[in-house]
Design a protein around this motif. Structure first.
Motif, short mmCIF file in Angstrom:
data_model
loop_
_atom_site.label_atom_id
_atom_site.label_comp_id
_atom_site.label_asym_id
_atom_site.label_seq_id
_atom_site.Cartn_x
_atom_site.Cartn_y
_atom_site.Cartn_z
N MET A 1 63.27 -22.00 29.24
CA MET A 1 63.15 -21.07 28.12
C MET A 1 62.21 -19.94 28.57
O MET A 1 61.15 -20.19 29.12
CB MET A 1 62.58 -21.82 26.92
N ASN A 2 62.64 -18.73 28.32
CA ASN A 2 61.82 -17.57 28.59
C ASN A 2 61.88 -16.64 27.38
O ASN A 2 62.58 -16.94 26.41
CB ASN A 2 62.27 -16.86 29.87
N LYS A 3 61.17 -15.52 27.44
CA LYS A 3 61.11 -14.65 26.26
C LYS A 3 62.47 -14.03 25.93
O LYS A 3 62.76 -13.76 24.77
CB LYS A 3 60.02 -13.59 26.41
N SER A 37 66.82 -28.54 25.62
CA SER A 37 66.03 -29.75 25.84
C SER A 37 64.76 -29.70 24.99
O SER A 37 64.36 -28.62 24.52
CB SER A 37 65.64 -29.86 27.32
N ALA A 38 64.12 -30.84 24.84
CA ALA A 38 62.85 -30.89 24.10
C ALA A 38 61.81 -29.99 24.77
O ALA A 38 61.04 -29.31 24.09
CB ALA A 38 62.35 -32.33 24.01
N ALA A 42 59.92 -26.86 22.95
CA ALA A 42 58.47 -26.71 22.94
C ALA A 42 58.06 -25.36 23.51
O ALA A 42 57.15 -24.70 22.99
CB ALA A 42 57.81 -27.85 23.73
N ARG A 43 58.74 -24.94 24.54
CA ARG A 43 58.45 -23.63 25.15
C ARG A 43 58.79 -22.51 24.18
O ARG A 43 58.07 -21.52 24.08
CB ARG A 43 59.24 -23.49 26.46
N ASN A 122 59.97 -29.29 14.19
CA ASN A 122 60.92 -30.27 13.65
C ASN A 122 62.08 -30.51 14.60
O ASN A 122 62.50 -31.66 14.80
CB ASN A 122 61.43 -29.80 12.28
N ALA A 123 62.60 -29.45 15.20
CA ALA A 123 63.70 -29.61 16.16
C ALA A 123 63.23 -30.38 17.38
O ALA A 123 63.95 -31.24 17.91
CB ALA A 123 64.24 -28.24 16.58
N TYR A 124 62.00 -30.11 17.81
CA TYR A 124 61.44 -30.83 18.97
C TYR A 124 61.37 -32.33 18.69
O TYR A 124 61.77 -33.14 19.52
CB TYR A 124 60.05 -30.29 19.31
N ALA A 125 60.85 -32.69 17.53
CA ALA A 125 60.72 -34.11 17.18
C ALA A 125 62.09 -34.78 17.16
O ALA A 125 62.25 -35.90 17.68
CB ALA A 125 60.03 -34.26 15.82
N GLN A 126 63.06 -34.11 16.60
CA GLN A 126 64.41 -34.65 16.54
C GLN A 126 64.99 -34.80 17.95
O GLN A 126 65.55 -35.84 18.30
CB GLN A 126 65.28 -33.68 15.72
#
Length: 160
Positions: A1-3, A37-38, A42-43, A122-126
């Motif tokens: 993930m980048n900007k 991906s998780a 997060a990124r 929330n998406a990260y936790a899922q």
């Protein structure tokens, strides 16, 4: 993930949702983030935090107040979340010239979007749960939660 990907996610979501429909934006953003991906989710959240920090300026706080949006500490956080959710062009233009906010359609209830600050969390936790336990395990646990021993799936669904 980048900007670039960060802003692409927001652009794609805004292209497929109705202006001002925050529930639709949240759901579409969550779904879009779930494609990553998780670690990438997060990124995405970290990048959002950097853009939140860059918008923590007195002139933007004044612009927030000028929109009629609640401009307490929390209100200004929610305003910056809303500003980011508008996409790169709006965000960058407002950072460059806060008066340009006058050209942006502001929702009647104000320019705030508190829940947007939590969408990646929330998406990260899922996603992390799916990556760790596997989807089959999660579905089995859910089935156990809604079902009763000896019931068919149809019976359980009719009960809920």
């Amino acid at each position: 993930m980048n900007k670039e990907t960060f802003w692409d996610v927001i652009r794609e979501v805004n292209c497929c949702t109705e202006d001002g429909d925050q529930k639709a934006v949240l759901e579409a953003t969550r779904k879009k983030l779930m494609e990553y991906s998780a670690v990438d989710i997060a990124r995405w959240h970290e990048i959002r935090g950097v853009y939140m920090d860059l918008a923590y300026r007195n002139d933007l706080w004044a612009a927030c107040a000028a929109t009629g949006t609640h401009c307490s500490d929390d209100g200004f956080i929610d305003f910056r979340s809303w500003l980011i959710s508008q996409g790169r062009d709006v965000y960058m233009q407002v950072l460059q010239d806060p008066d340009s906010l006058a050209e942006v359609d502001i929702p009647a209830e104000g320019a705030d979007f508190e829940s947007y600050g939590y969408v990646a969390i929330n998406a990260y936790a899922q996603k992390k749960e799916i990556e760790t336990k596997g989807l089959a395990s999660i579905l089995k646990a859910y089935w156990g939660w809604i079902g009763r021993e000896g019931q068919t799936r149809e019976e359980a669904y009719l009960r809920t």
